[in-house]
Design an enzyme around this catalytic site. Structure first.
Site, short mmCIF file in Angstrom:
data_model
loop_
_atom_site.label_atom_id
_atom_site.label_comp_id
_atom_site.label_asym_id
_atom_site.label_seq_id
_atom_site.Cartn_x
_atom_site.Cartn_y
_atom_site.Cartn_z
N MET A 167 -4.24 -25.05 -42.93
CA MET A 167 -4.67 -26.27 -43.69
C MET A 167 -3.31 -26.93 -43.98
O MET A 167 -3.40 -27.44 -45.14
CB MET A 167 -5.29 -25.27 -44.84
N ALA A 198 0.48 -28.12 -44.89
CA ALA A 198 1.41 -27.67 -45.79
C ALA A 198 2.45 -26.58 -45.09
O ALA A 198 2.60 -25.56 -45.72
CB ALA A 198 1.03 -27.12 -47.26
N GLY A 239 6.21 -19.59 -41.75
CA GLY A 239 5.20 -18.81 -41.16
C GLY A 239 4.24 -19.28 -40.12
O GLY A 239 4.11 -18.89 -39.29
N HIS A 240 4.00 -20.52 -40.48
CA HIS A 240 3.00 -21.28 -39.46
C HIS A 240 3.89 -21.54 -38.13
O HIS A 240 3.23 -21.45 -37.27
CB HIS A 240 2.66 -22.84 -40.18
N GLN A 290 -14.33 -23.58 -47.67
CA GLN A 290 -13.98 -22.12 -47.93
C GLN A 290 -13.33 -22.05 -49.36
O GLN A 290 -12.83 -21.11 -49.71
CB GLN A 290 -13.02 -21.84 -46.90
N ASP A 313 -3.38 -13.04 -44.01
CA ASP A 313 -4.82 -12.84 -44.63
C ASP A 313 -5.56 -12.01 -43.75
O ASP A 313 -6.26 -12.40 -42.71
CB ASP A 313 -5.51 -14.33 -44.30
N SER A 373 1.43 -21.46 -48.29
CA SER A 373 1.38 -23.13 -48.78
C SER A 373 1.46 -23.35 -50.33
O SER A 373 1.89 -24.02 -50.94
CB SER A 373 0.25 -24.03 -47.99
#
Ligand code: PAF
Length: 274
Positions: A21, A23, A27-28, A52, A144, A180
């Site tokens: 999503m 930002a 980690g991304h 969501q 998640d 984020s």
């Protein structure tokens, strides 16, 4: 995007997908780097998916930093990454609603209890992305963990030909799980937030000798006296069914899950217990 994907497929190039999503943080980028190692091309989708969000204000305030995200991705690779940043209209064509899914009960645990409709929204967008991008592999973070379990279930139930690759939680040096939403934490809350992971680590140690119930009570007590962080839930669950543990068995894998409010920002984290 569809044309670009068709061209890759024609050349028999393998394709990884990292759904985000935006930002973007380290980690991304760890997910993207892993995807680049395993695939010829990588699509990074950047889309703040409205269906969501159970909380309107969270959706409005969710950080949107597309230019910066693209620059970060370019620093990782100049030519192997495609960014897919559709509009709400592109994805939902005037009908911004979720499909309804049956994830065999995974959707009713933890986040599902506190964020009504959240996993239908996640299922809808991820299924749509799989449909458009047709990736060979898709990468999701274990932060998640419930989302990851639900996406595995989505793929299994809908026979989607994609391999789901789980990636470990990426933490700040303080132990705070990268998110984020962390960029929205005011300084005092940012300083307080590593308490979440410290508590999880101690809970893990305690779980070696104590019952799940006793550990949960201990965690709840730690937060009762905390002036900045408000505990929403702490749960010890079976890592595959995500159901709360009643009695421990040493044949099963367990995980502790936590959701905490730091001011109006909701943070989640989890840890493997055995
Ligand atoms: O984990 C996220 O950032 C989102 O839930 C996802 C998987 C990109 C779907 O919008």
């Amino acid at each position: 995007m569809v044309k670009a994907i068709d061209a890759f497929k024609e050349k028999k190039q393998t394709l990884g997908l990292v759904p985000t999503m935006g930002a973007l943080h380290k980690g991304h980028l760890a997910l993207v780097k892993k995807a680049l190692k395993n695939n010829d091309k990588v699509v990074v989708s950047i889309f703040v998916n409205p269906t969501q969000f159970d909380n309107k204000e969270d959706l409005v305030k969710y950080p949107r930093t597309l230019e910066q995200d693209v620059a970060l991705l370019r620093s990782v690779s100049e030519d192997a990454i495609l960014v897919y940043a559709p509009t709400v209209e592109d994805v939902y064509a005037g009908n911004t609603v979720s499909e309804t899914f049956d994830f065999d009960g995974l959707e009713f645990e933890m986040e599902g209890k506190f964020r009504i409709g959240h996993f239908d929204g996640v299922g809808t967008i991820v299924k749509r992305l799989f449909d458009i991008i047709k990736p060979d592999k898709a990468y999701f973070g274990e932060k998640d963990f419930q989302q990851l379990a639900i996406i595995k279930k989505l793929v299994e139930k809908h026979h989607i030909p994609v391999t789901i690759v789980p990636c470990p939680i990426y933490r700040e040096p303080s132990g705070l799980a990268m998110s984020s939403r962390n960029t929205r934490l005011k300084p005092a809350y940012k300083e307080a937030a590593p308490f979440i992971y410290k508590t999880l680590e101690t809970a893990k140690t305690l779980f070696g000798t104590k019952s799940a119930n006793k550990v949960s009570q201990w965690v709840e007590k730690q937060f009762e006296s905390h002036s900045l962080l408000k505990l929403e839930y702490f749960i010890i669950a079976d890592a595959s069914t995500l159901k709360t543990v009643k009695r421990k068995s040493n044949k099963k894998a367990y995980r502790a899950f936590i959701a905490v409010y730091a001011d109006d920002i909701r943070l989640i984290d989890n840890i493997a217990l055995n």
